[in-house]
Design a protein around this motif. Structure first.
Motif, mmCIF file in Angstrom:
data_model
loop_
_atom_site.group_PDB
_atom_site.id
_atom_site.type_symbol
_atom_site.label_atom_id
_atom_site.label_comp_id
_atom_site.label_asym_id
_atom_site.label_seq_id
_atom_site.Cartn_x
_atom_site.Cartn_y
_atom_site.Cartn_z
ATOM 1 N N PRO A 3 45.048 1.429 4.346
ATOM 2 C CA PRO A 3 43.943 0.629 3.423
ATOM 3 C C PRO A 3 42.569 1.991 3.244
ATOM 4 C CG PRO A 3 44.702 -0.638 5.090
ATOM 5 C CD PRO A 3 45.279 0.505 5.479
ATOM 6 N N ILE A 4 42.459 2.032 2.359
ATOM 7 C CA ILE A 4 41.368 2.827 2.101
ATOM 8 C C ILE A 4 40.110 1.480 2.548
ATOM 9 C CG2 ILE A 4 39.536 4.493 0.445
ATOM 10 C CD1 ILE A 4 42.350 5.882 -0.429
ATOM 11 N N ARG A 5 39.669 2.313 3.693
ATOM 12 C CA ARG A 5 37.924 1.188 3.644
ATOM 13 C C ARG A 5 36.688 1.598 2.440
ATOM 14 N NH1 ARG A 5 38.597 2.078 9.499
ATOM 15 N NH2 ARG A 5 37.764 3.466 8.960
ATOM 16 N N GLU A 6 35.837 0.867 2.070
ATOM 17 C CA GLU A 6 35.216 1.069 0.405
ATOM 18 C C GLU A 6 33.937 0.632 1.239
ATOM 19 O OE1 GLU A 6 35.854 0.425 -3.285
ATOM 20 O OE2 GLU A 6 38.714 0.591 -3.042
ATOM 21 N N SER A 7 32.664 1.274 0.866
ATOM 22 C CA SER A 7 31.428 -0.244 0.847
ATOM 23 C C SER A 7 30.458 0.817 0.277
ATOM 24 C CB SER A 7 31.453 0.145 2.852
ATOM 25 O OG SER A 7 31.053 1.744 2.654
ATOM 26 N N ASP A 8 29.833 0.351 -0.424
ATOM 27 C CA ASP A 8 28.376 0.593 -1.067
ATOM 28 C C ASP A 8 27.276 1.034 -0.688
ATOM 29 O OD1 ASP A 8 29.628 -1.168 -3.508
ATOM 30 O OD2 ASP A 8 28.650 -2.281 -2.928
ATOM 31 N N LEU A 9 26.767 1.316 -0.859
ATOM 32 C CA LEU A 9 25.479 2.464 -0.168
ATOM 33 C C LEU A 9 24.428 2.369 -0.849
ATOM 34 C CD1 LEU A 9 27.696 5.906 1.155
ATOM 35 C CD2 LEU A 9 27.316 4.181 2.761
ATOM 36 N N PRO A 10 24.284 1.433 -0.891
ATOM 37 C CA PRO A 10 22.546 1.159 -1.604
ATOM 38 C C PRO A 10 21.641 2.029 -2.545
ATOM 39 C CG PRO A 10 23.196 -0.893 -0.688
ATOM 40 C CD PRO A 10 23.178 0.353 0.358
ATOM 41 N N GLY A 11 21.301 2.569 -3.731
ATOM 42 C CA GLY A 11 20.624 3.944 -3.900
ATOM 43 C C GLY A 11 21.456 5.429 -3.246
ATOM 44 N N ILE A 12 22.291 4.815 -3.017
ATOM 45 C CA ILE A 12 23.417 5.780 -3.082
ATOM 46 C C ILE A 12 24.621 6.492 -4.237
ATOM 47 C CG2 ILE A 12 24.826 7.684 -2.057
ATOM 48 C CD1 ILE A 12 22.539 6.446 0.623
ATOM 49 N N GLY A 13 24.965 5.522 -3.650
ATOM 50 C CA GLY A 13 26.512 5.040 -4.023
ATOM 51 C C GLY A 13 27.335 4.379 -3.281
ATOM 52 N N ARG A 14 28.866 4.854 -3.279
ATOM 53 C CA ARG A 14 29.792 4.179 -3.093
ATOM 54 C C ARG A 14 30.292 4.793 -1.751
ATOM 55 N NH1 ARG A 14 31.898 -0.555 -2.918
ATOM 56 N NH2 ARG A 14 33.881 -1.270 -3.239
ATOM 57 N N LYS A 15 31.219 4.150 -0.222
ATOM 58 C CA LYS A 15 31.765 5.161 0.716
ATOM 59 C C LYS A 15 33.406 4.978 0.372
ATOM 60 C CE LYS A 15 30.779 4.342 5.374
ATOM 61 N NZ LYS A 15 30.316 4.776 6.800
ATOM 62 N N TYR A 16 34.193 6.193 1.075
ATOM 63 C CA TYR A 16 36.022 5.488 0.589
ATOM 64 C C TYR A 16 35.756 6.143 2.455
ATOM 65 C CZ TYR A 16 35.664 4.620 -3.954
ATOM 66 O OH TYR A 16 34.957 4.327 -5.009
ATOM 67 N N GLU A 17 36.890 5.090 3.174
ATOM 68 C CA GLU A 17 36.891 6.429 4.328
ATOM 69 C C GLU A 17 38.342 6.374 4.344
ATOM 70 O OE1 GLU A 17 34.506 4.665 8.423
ATOM 71 O OE2 GLU A 17 33.891 3.597 6.760
ATOM 72 N N ILE A 18 39.223 7.705 5.018
ATOM 73 C CA ILE A 18 40.019 7.770 5.179
ATOM 74 C C ILE A 18 41.098 8.563 5.844
ATOM 75 C CG2 ILE A 18 42.115 8.637 2.985
ATOM 76 C CD1 ILE A 18 40.244 9.066 1.116
ATOM 77 N N GLU A 19 42.497 7.425 6.556
ATOM 78 C CA GLU A 19 42.709 7.580 7.639
ATOM 79 C C GLU A 19 44.042 8.540 6.927
ATOM 80 O OE1 GLU A 19 44.289 6.898 11.989
ATOM 81 O OE2 GLU A 19 42.840 5.936 11.137
ATOM 82 N N THR A 20 44.624 9.669 7.561
ATOM 83 C CA THR A 20 46.552 9.435 6.687
ATOM 84 C C THR A 20 47.104 9.632 7.680
ATOM 85 O OG1 THR A 20 45.639 12.270 7.573
ATOM 86 C CG2 THR A 20 45.058 11.886 5.715
ATOM 87 N N GLN A 21 48.238 9.887 7.413
ATOM 88 C CA GLN A 21 49.312 9.284 8.605
ATOM 89 C C GLN A 21 49.582 10.233 9.521
ATOM 90 O OE1 GLN A 21 52.868 9.284 6.691
ATOM 91 N NE2 GLN A 21 53.191 7.478 5.935
ATOM 92 N N SER A 22 48.433 11.728 9.750
ATOM 93 C CA SER A 22 48.646 12.086 11.236
ATOM 94 C C SER A 22 46.908 11.877 11.532
ATOM 95 C CB SER A 22 48.702 13.461 10.103
ATOM 96 O OG SER A 22 48.174 14.088 9.586
ATOM 97 N N ARG A 23 46.582 10.970 11.286
ATOM 98 C CA ARG A 23 45.335 10.395 11.677
ATOM 99 C C ARG A 23 44.378 11.326 11.852
ATOM 100 N NH1 ARG A 23 46.434 5.817 14.023
ATOM 101 N NH2 ARG A 23 47.347 5.202 15.941
ATOM 102 N N GLU A 24 44.022 12.316 10.335
ATOM 103 C CA GLU A 24 42.768 13.030 10.063
ATOM 104 C C GLU A 24 41.887 11.987 9.218
ATOM 105 O OE1 GLU A 24 43.999 17.552 9.001
ATOM 106 O OE2 GLU A 24 45.764 15.761 8.364
ATOM 107 N N ARG A 25 40.646 12.029 9.593
ATOM 108 C CA ARG A 25 40.240 10.992 8.542
ATOM 109 C C ARG A 25 39.194 11.597 8.271
ATOM 110 N NH1 ARG A 25 35.861 8.849 11.952
ATOM 111 N NH2 ARG A 25 35.417 7.587 10.817
#
Length: 165
Positions: A3-25
């Motif tokens: 799953p892609i982790r999402e979080s708000d960054l107040p005053g900045i925007g939105r952050k998405y954290e992704i980890e691929t099947q090959s474990r790259e972030r």
């Protein structure tokens, strides 16, 4: 896919954290002003960054279209979709933990329950079987080439992932 982790960054925007099947972030930040940044965290120190790329809105959309396959779809994709009026052909990879693994096409009653057809099976070693019959038992790790209308394929995918339950 994790799953892609999402979080708000107040005053900045939105952050998405992704980890691929090959474990790259990757961390993608979409700024309120339309800029996008892609960060590659250091695998040994997640608080440090190895690289950063910044894109304007139009650049990010062009890159998104390329990554999403709008301009070109590689031949080796696991999911390929070709639309011929209402006919769709897709590839479904069968995970080893699917309840449908070990069941035959006939046992699953694929045609009657979904209206879709399994037209081929591709094995991990790239060998294949064309037009498998009702006695064919699904094998984990194989990829099914299926044909039908979009709603039929949706029902088929449900049948495959839930084993007819």
């Amino acid at each position: 896919m994790k799953p892609i982790r999402e979080s708000d960054l107040p005053g900045i925007g939105r952050k998405y954290e992704i980890e691929t099947q090959s474990r790259e972030r990757f961390v993608i930040v979409v700024h309120d002003d339309g800029r996008r940044e892609i960060y590659t965290p250091d695998p040994h120190d997640p608080d440090e960054t190895v690289s950063v790329a910044t894109f304007q809105d139009d650049e990010a959309r062009a890159i998104g279209a390329i990554l999403g396959g709008m301009n070109y779809k590689p031949k080796a994709l696991e999911t390929i979709e070709v639309a011929l009026n209402d006919l769709i052909i897709e590839w479904y990879r069968i995970d080893g933990d699917y309840p449908s693994v070990g069941l035959s096409i006939g046992e699953l009653d694929v045609r009657r329950k979904t209206g879709a057809s399994i037209i081929a099976v591709v094995y991990p070693d790239q060998t294949h079987q064309i037009n498998p019959g009702p006695e064919y038992k699904l094998k984990g790790g194989s990829t099914l080439v299926v044909a039908g209308e979009r709603n039929q394929l949706k029902v088929l995918k449900q049948l495959l992932t839930h084993g007819g339950r």
